[in-house]
Design a protein around this motif. Structure first.
Motif, PDB file in Angstrom:
ATOM      1  N   TRP A 254       0.822  -1.213   0.000  1.00  0.00           N
ATOM      2  CA  TRP A 254       0.000   0.000   0.000  1.00  0.00           C
ATOM      3  C   TRP A 254       0.852   1.258   0.000  1.00  0.00           C
ATOM      4  O   TRP A 254       0.560   2.231  -0.705  1.00  0.00           O
ATOM      5  CB  TRP A 254      -0.943   0.004   1.197  1.00  0.00           C
ATOM      6  CG  TRP A 254      -2.138  -0.879   1.047  1.00  0.00           C
ATOM      7  CD1 TRP A 254      -2.460  -1.986   1.789  1.00  0.00           C
ATOM      8  CD2 TRP A 254      -3.192  -0.745   0.086  1.00  0.00           C
ATOM      9  NE1 TRP A 254      -3.636  -2.545   1.352  1.00  0.00           N
ATOM     10  CE2 TRP A 254      -4.112  -1.806   0.307  1.00  0.00           C
ATOM     11  CE3 TRP A 254      -3.450   0.153  -0.951  1.00  0.00           C
ATOM     12  CZ2 TRP A 254      -5.256  -1.973  -0.466  1.00  0.00           C
ATOM     13  CZ3 TRP A 254      -4.601  -0.007  -1.726  1.00  0.00           C
ATOM     14  CH2 TRP A 254      -5.488  -1.060  -1.474  1.00  0.00           C
ATOM     15  N   ALA A 255       1.916   1.261   0.824  1.00  0.00           N
ATOM     16  CA  ALA A 255       2.786   2.436   0.902  1.00  0.00           C
ATOM     17  C   ALA A 255       3.532   2.655  -0.409  1.00  0.00           C
ATOM     18  O   ALA A 255       3.670   3.792  -0.877  1.00  0.00           O
ATOM     19  CB  ALA A 255       3.780   2.269   2.059  1.00  0.00           C
ATOM     20  N   MET A 256       4.018   1.560  -1.001  1.00  0.00           N
ATOM     21  CA  MET A 256       4.735   1.661  -2.270  1.00  0.00           C
ATOM     22  C   MET A 256       3.831   2.262  -3.346  1.00  0.00           C
ATOM     23  O   MET A 256       4.227   3.181  -4.086  1.00  0.00           O
ATOM     24  CB  MET A 256       5.210   0.267  -2.696  1.00  0.00           C
ATOM     25  CG  MET A 256       6.193   0.240  -3.844  1.00  0.00           C
ATOM     26  SD  MET A 256       7.859   0.764  -3.373  1.00  0.00           S
ATOM     27  CE  MET A 256       8.365  -0.612  -2.324  1.00  0.00           C
ATOM     28  N   LEU A 257       2.605   1.767  -3.425  1.00  0.00           N
ATOM     29  CA  LEU A 257       1.656   2.229  -4.433  1.00  0.00           C
ATOM     30  C   LEU A 257       1.164   3.648  -4.137  1.00  0.00           C
ATOM     31  O   LEU A 257       1.239   4.547  -4.986  1.00  0.00           O
ATOM     32  CB  LEU A 257       0.472   1.265  -4.493  1.00  0.00           C
ATOM     33  CG  LEU A 257      -0.691   1.629  -5.423  1.00  0.00           C
ATOM     34  CD1 LEU A 257      -0.220   1.708  -6.865  1.00  0.00           C
ATOM     35  CD2 LEU A 257      -1.812   0.599  -5.284  1.00  0.00           C
ATOM     36  N   GLY A 258       0.680   3.861  -2.920  1.00  0.00           N
ATOM     37  CA  GLY A 258       0.063   5.142  -2.575  1.00  0.00           C
ATOM     38  C   GLY A 258       1.029   6.309  -2.617  1.00  0.00           C
ATOM     39  O   GLY A 258       0.751   7.339  -3.254  1.00  0.00           O
ATOM     40  N   PHE A 259       2.167   6.158  -1.973  1.00  0.00           N
ATOM     41  CA  PHE A 259       3.110   7.269  -1.929  1.00  0.00           C
ATOM     42  C   PHE A 259       3.838   7.451  -3.259  1.00  0.00           C
ATOM     43  O   PHE A 259       4.371   8.531  -3.532  1.00  0.00           O
ATOM     44  CB  PHE A 259       4.100   7.082  -0.777  1.00  0.00           C
ATOM     45  CG  PHE A 259       3.465   7.299   0.573  1.00  0.00           C
ATOM     46  CD1 PHE A 259       3.000   8.550   0.943  1.00  0.00           C
ATOM     47  CD2 PHE A 259       3.324   6.244   1.471  1.00  0.00           C
ATOM     48  CE1 PHE A 259       2.403   8.757   2.178  1.00  0.00           C
ATOM     49  CE2 PHE A 259       2.725   6.434   2.700  1.00  0.00           C
ATOM     50  CZ  PHE A 259       2.253   7.702   3.056  1.00  0.00           C
ATOM     51  N   GLY A 260       3.859   6.415  -4.092  1.00  0.00           N
ATOM     52  CA  GLY A 260       4.370   6.583  -5.445  1.00  0.00           C
ATOM     53  C   GLY A 260       3.480   7.516  -6.246  1.00  0.00           C
ATOM     54  O   GLY A 260       3.970   8.406  -6.958  1.00  0.00           O
ATOM     55  N   LEU A 261       2.167   7.336  -6.107  1.00  0.00           N
ATOM     56  CA  LEU A 261       1.228   8.215  -6.802  1.00  0.00           C
ATOM     57  C   LEU A 261       1.284   9.643  -6.259  1.00  0.00           C
ATOM     58  O   LEU A 261       1.141  10.611  -7.019  1.00  0.00           O
ATOM     59  CB  LEU A 261      -0.194   7.660  -6.671  1.00  0.00           C
ATOM     60  CG  LEU A 261      -0.453   6.333  -7.402  1.00  0.00           C
ATOM     61  CD1 LEU A 261      -1.848   5.824  -7.091  1.00  0.00           C
ATOM     62  CD2 LEU A 261      -0.252   6.495  -8.905  1.00  0.00           C
ATOM     63  N   VAL A 262       1.514   9.768  -4.952  1.00  0.00           N
ATOM     64  CA  VAL A 262       1.651  11.107  -4.360  1.00  0.00           C
ATOM     65  C   VAL A 262       2.884  11.809  -4.927  1.00  0.00           C
ATOM     66  O   VAL A 262       2.860  13.018  -5.204  1.00  0.00           O
ATOM     67  CB  VAL A 262       1.725  11.016  -2.817  1.00  0.00           C
ATOM     68  CG1 VAL A 262       2.040  12.382  -2.215  1.00  0.00           C
ATOM     69  CG2 VAL A 262       0.410  10.499  -2.250  1.00  0.00           C
ATOM     70  N   LEU A 263       3.973  11.053  -5.106  1.00  0.00           N
ATOM     71  CA  LEU A 263       5.182  11.621  -5.706  1.00  0.00           C
ATOM     72  C   LEU A 263       4.897  12.106  -7.118  1.00  0.00           C
ATOM     73  O   LEU A 263       5.316  13.207  -7.507  1.00  0.00           O
ATOM     74  CB  LEU A 263       6.302  10.573  -5.722  1.00  0.00           C
ATOM     75  CG  LEU A 263       7.572  10.955  -6.492  1.00  0.00           C
ATOM     76  CD1 LEU A 263       8.215  12.214  -5.921  1.00  0.00           C
ATOM     77  CD2 LEU A 263       8.575   9.795  -6.466  1.00  0.00           C
ATOM     78  N   TRP A 264       4.182  11.300  -7.903  1.00  0.00           N
ATOM     79  CA  TRP A 264       3.838  11.705  -9.273  1.00  0.00           C
ATOM     80  C   TRP A 264       3.002  12.982  -9.262  1.00  0.00           C
ATOM     81  O   TRP A 264       3.246  13.907 -10.036  1.00  0.00           O
ATOM     82  CB  TRP A 264       3.061  10.585  -9.977  1.00  0.00           C
ATOM     83  CG  TRP A 264       2.532  11.015 -11.309  1.00  0.00           C
ATOM     84  CD1 TRP A 264       3.206  11.058 -12.493  1.00  0.00           C
ATOM     85  CD2 TRP A 264       1.218  11.515 -11.579  1.00  0.00           C
ATOM     86  NE1 TRP A 264       2.395  11.543 -13.489  1.00  0.00           N
ATOM     87  CE2 TRP A 264       1.171  11.845 -12.957  1.00  0.00           C
ATOM     88  CE3 TRP A 264       0.081  11.712 -10.796  1.00  0.00           C
ATOM     89  CZ2 TRP A 264       0.025  12.350 -13.557  1.00  0.00           C
ATOM     90  CZ3 TRP A 264      -1.053  12.223 -11.385  1.00  0.00           C
ATOM     91  CH2 TRP A 264      -1.079  12.539 -12.753  1.00  0.00           C
ATOM     92  N   TRP A 265       2.023  13.044  -8.371  1.00  0.00           N
ATOM     93  CA  TRP A 265       1.157  14.223  -8.281  1.00  0.00           C
ATOM     94  C   TRP A 265       1.969  15.466  -7.934  1.00  0.00           C
ATOM     95  O   TRP A 265       1.825  16.510  -8.575  1.00  0.00           O
ATOM     96  CB  TRP A 265       0.078  13.971  -7.236  1.00  0.00           C
ATOM     97  CG  TRP A 265      -0.697  15.198  -6.849  1.00  0.00           C
ATOM     98  CD1 TRP A 265      -1.666  15.826  -7.570  1.00  0.00           C
ATOM     99  CD2 TRP A 265      -0.535  15.958  -5.638  1.00  0.00           C
ATOM    100  NE1 TRP A 265      -2.141  16.929  -6.892  1.00  0.00           N
ATOM    101  CE2 TRP A 265      -1.458  17.029  -5.703  1.00  0.00           C
ATOM    102  CE3 TRP A 265       0.272  15.819  -4.519  1.00  0.00           C
ATOM    103  CZ2 TRP A 265      -1.575  17.966  -4.677  1.00  0.00           C
ATOM    104  CZ3 TRP A 265       0.153  16.745  -3.490  1.00  0.00           C
ATOM    105  CH2 TRP A 265      -0.755  17.805  -3.588  1.00  0.00           C
TER     106      TRP A 265
END
Length: 267
Positions: A120-131
């Motif tokens: 979850w952290a890998m996926l979620g915070f990866g998307l936050v980085l992209w944003w």
């Protein structure tokens, strides 16, 4: 520990420590997914020391400036660039130290070491980085770093205690959201890693000092050397690529790995 496993652990730590993909998450996953024996805290300390020396060498001018400023800061003066940098790094490190102690005392640090949490952290915070990277302005350089931004980045850095988040990734995310350029945001994140690694390494070192033997010390030295070389290479490559490439490739990797881990966790 077999030399092959030491090499794999050191390469994983060295390559992933400064890339926004979570080194701790990869190290936790290695024994979980491959059946390898857990590397133990001695090796954890060793590979972190290796990466510490790598970032100190790469940013040696800034480190020397902060080191000289620390001596001046101890006298109560912040009247030089070095003293100001040392002060900001100190303030940026306090949140993660307090949060780390809280997790340690409550035992939540062990509870978070699961494949599902990492996924979850890998996926979620990866998307936050992209944003943050795609939607934020690029108006600040490292010369603009101030107390408010240091504390803000420090609070974001504390979130990285969740395995899979990535300490460098979350602090770079904060820097981009604050408007720093990719290179300068990454530079600030790397400088922030130095006191953080020292603090965590000291805590782990105190825990294992009484149990380490000659064989463990030898394995630790080998792992530290490999991690140093891998980290220096990865850091050099990333800083050069950021001149022309965004963080999107790292985000894609995080999303794919996160999705795979969640499939494993819930299947």
């Amino acid at each position: 520990m077999p030399l092959t496993q030491l090499l794999i652990l050191a390469l994983i730590q060295g390559v992933t420590e400064f890339l926004p993909v979570s080194s701790s998450g990869h190290l936790i996953l290695l024994p979980s997914l491959t059946g390898m024996q857990d590397q133990g805290q001695v090796i954890d300390v060793a590979v972190h020391l290796g990466t510490l020396f790598a970032v100190i060498l790469y940013f040696r001018r800034d480190v020397a400036l902060a080191a000289s400023g620390t001596l001046r800061l101890l006298t109560g003066r912040r009247d030089t660039p070095g003293a100001e940098l040392a002060f900001l790094l100190l303030m940026a490190t306090i949140p993660v130290i307090l949060a780390g102690l809280a997790l340690k005392l409550t035992g939540l640090d062990d509870a978070l070491r699961s494949v599902a949490v990492i996924g979850w952290a890998m996926l979620g915070f990866g998307l936050v980085l992209w944003w943050a990277d795609s939607r934020s302005p690029t108006v600040k350089t490292d010369a603009d770093w101030n107390l408010r931004d240091a504390i803000t980045m420090g609070l974001w850095q504390a979130v990285a205690l969740i395995p899979g988040t990535s300490r460098s990734g979350i602090t770079i995310t904060a820097a981009r959201r604050l408007g720093y350029t990719r290179q300068d945001g990454a530079k600030l994140a790397m400088l922030m890693s130095i006191p953080t690694i020292i603090a965590s390494g000291t805590l782990l070192g105190l825990e294992v000092a009484s149990t380490a033997d000659a064989a463990a010390a030898r394995d630790g030295a080998i792992a530290a050397a490999f991690a140093f070389v891998a980290a220096l290479g990865a850091l050099t490559l990333m800083m050069r690529l950021l001149q022309s490439v965004s963080f999107t490739p790292y985000v894609i990797y995080r999303v794919i790995l996160g999705a795979v881990l969640l499939w494993i966790a819930y299947s």
